[in-house]
Design a protein around this motif. Structure first.
Motif, short mmCIF file in Angstrom:
data_model
loop_
_atom_site.label_atom_id
_atom_site.label_comp_id
_atom_site.label_asym_id
_atom_site.label_seq_id
_atom_site.Cartn_x
_atom_site.Cartn_y
_atom_site.Cartn_z
N GLY A 1 -19.40 25.10 -23.53
CA GLY A 1 -20.08 23.72 -23.63
C GLY A 1 -20.25 22.29 -24.80
N LEU A 2 -19.43 22.59 -25.49
CA LEU A 2 -20.07 22.45 -27.03
C LEU A 2 -18.49 21.82 -27.61
CD1 LEU A 2 -21.86 24.76 -29.66
CD2 LEU A 2 -22.86 23.23 -28.35
N ARG A 3 -18.62 20.30 -28.02
CA ARG A 3 -17.42 19.94 -28.30
C ARG A 3 -16.59 20.28 -29.26
NH1 ARG A 3 -20.75 17.54 -31.93
NH2 ARG A 3 -20.35 17.38 -34.24
N PRO A 4 -14.98 19.75 -29.02
CA PRO A 4 -14.50 21.13 -29.13
C PRO A 4 -14.22 21.52 -31.05
CG PRO A 4 -13.55 20.08 -27.14
CD PRO A 4 -14.55 19.58 -27.74
N ASP A 5 -14.89 20.26 -31.57
CA ASP A 5 -14.63 20.12 -33.24
C ASP A 5 -16.24 20.67 -33.24
OD1 ASP A 5 -16.47 17.37 -31.95
OD2 ASP A 5 -14.96 16.71 -33.76
N TYR A 6 -17.03 20.62 -32.60
CA TYR A 6 -18.51 20.63 -33.64
C TYR A 6 -18.52 21.73 -34.69
CZ TYR A 6 -23.69 22.13 -33.62
OH TYR A 6 -24.77 22.12 -33.60
N PHE A 7 -17.89 23.12 -34.78
CA PHE A 7 -17.97 23.00 -36.59
C PHE A 7 -16.81 22.76 -37.40
CE2 PHE A 7 -19.34 26.71 -32.98
CZ PHE A 7 -20.44 26.63 -34.05
N GLU A 8 -15.92 21.32 -37.07
CA GLU A 8 -15.59 21.12 -38.11
C GLU A 8 -16.30 20.22 -39.00
OE1 GLU A 8 -12.04 18.99 -36.67
OE2 GLU A 8 -11.37 20.77 -34.52
N GLY A 9 -15.59 19.83 -39.84
CA GLY A 9 -16.78 19.51 -41.62
C GLY A 9 -17.75 19.98 -41.89
N ASP A 10 -18.94 19.65 -42.21
CA ASP A 10 -19.17 20.64 -43.65
C ASP A 10 -20.33 21.73 -43.04
OD1 ASP A 10 -20.26 18.75 -44.79
OD2 ASP A 10 -21.73 17.69 -44.15
#
Length: 333
Positions: A172-181
């Motif tokens: 239930g997290l947004r798909p790009d939660y782990f993108e970026g830092d």
């Protein structure tokens, strides 16, 4: 450099510095459980459920049909084995016991339990994303090493990022939660080499430990040696052709507020043949702040871990060690 196992002559007996006292030798596995093998070419809903279920139940699973070509995987295995067959003089310029160096060749690791050493050589490479000029800091021998590693690490990181997206969708997290830092650090490759050991019952290739990063993809080769902790026993991870073994690091456990767990694993040795594996670690940026996702915290489910920068986490990790209970004690609320 004299510590490098792959350049040492064959030994009839295990040197004393590798021998563990009887009470510190780990029992052999009696577990009959196998890791699930997930076909990433199946329907997205099916794959999402399988990845999340395996992650919750075991913290480890294998994936096939992941998009990294068999040719790239075989080339990576071949160049890794070729590197450790190089004459000692050709490996010497890259050897270092300076743990602060991002690219280096080293042997074993000394832990605080008494100074015993583990039966492993390791080539560690830091890879930008994309690789770009970071490959200029890697060894230039064997001749094709830089080319092969680049063609392997970029699609392998892509598999890791896709798995993170699938996990996000399932939680239930947004798909790009782990993108970026959160995945913005260098990708670290550990090429682990375990030469034939004269007495495997007395030592280990790697001790029980949890990974410090977000997610790990292991190309384990055709020789068995990886074991995963499971309900007080150890699962033998059977080699599967063209598969990656996937496991979660401490950062993913913290970010998911313990929904996904970082599970201890170890590497065994054998007397018959050498084993070479390639671990790809997806890392946060040093200054990224990691804490439980707000979507996974609420009434009846308070934060279980304190928020911490990855740099701070690593300072503590180096102090308390890689055992699960030590890290939990340091970061749990």
């Amino acid at each position: 450099m004299e510590n490098l196992l792959s350049s040492a002559p064959s030994l009839a007996t295990l040197p004393d510095r590798f021998v563990f006292p009887p009470d510190q030798r780990l029992p052999a596995s009696t577990c009959t459980v196998s890791l699930p093998v997930i076909d990433l070419s199946r329907g997205r809903d099916e794959v999402r459920r399988a990845v999340l279920d395996a992650g919750k139940e075991l913290g480890f699973f294998q994936v096939v049909n992941h998009g990294v070509s068999a040719e790239a995987m075989r080339a990576m295995e071949a160049v890794s084995e070729e590197f450790f067959r190089l004459p000692a003089a050709e490996k010497a310029p890259f050897y270092s016991e300076d743990t602060g160096k991002p690219n280096r060749l080293f042997s074993s690791t000394t832990y605080e339990i008494g100074g015993e050493r583990y039966w492993r050589d390791c080539l560690r490479l830091a890879c930008g994303s994309p690789v770009g000029d970071t490959k200029n800091d890697w060894p230039d021998k064997p001749q094709k090493l830089r080319e092969v590693v680049e063609k392997f690490v970029e699609p392998t990181r892509g598999v890791g990022m896709e798995l993170l997206r699938l996990l996000c969708e399932g939680m239930g997290l947004r798909p790009d939660y782990f993108e970026g830092d959160l995945t913005g650090g260098d990708v670290i490759i550990n090429v682990n080499h375990y030469p034939p050991c004269p007495d495997p019952g007395l030592t280990l290739g790697l001790p029980p430990h949890c990974d410090r990063n977000l997610i790990t993809l292991l190309l384990q080769g055709a020789v068995q040696g990886l074991q995963v902790s499971y309900k007080g026993d150890w699962i033998n991870v059977e080699p599967v052709a063209n598969a990656f073994v996937i496991n979660f690091g401490h950062q993913l456990e913290i970010a998911t507020n313990g929904l996904l767990k970082s599970i201890e694993h170890r590497a065994m040795t054998n007397a018959a043949v050498a084993r070479t594996s390639v671990a790809t670690f997806i890392m946060p940026a040093a200054d990224s702040l990691i804490g439980p996702a707000k979507e996974l915290v609420g009434e009846g489910n308070p934060p279980r871990y304190r928020s911490v920068t990855f740099d701070e986490f690593m300072r503590v990790y180096r102090t308390v060690g890689a055992r699960r209970e030590s890290v939990e004690k340091a970061f749990k609320l």
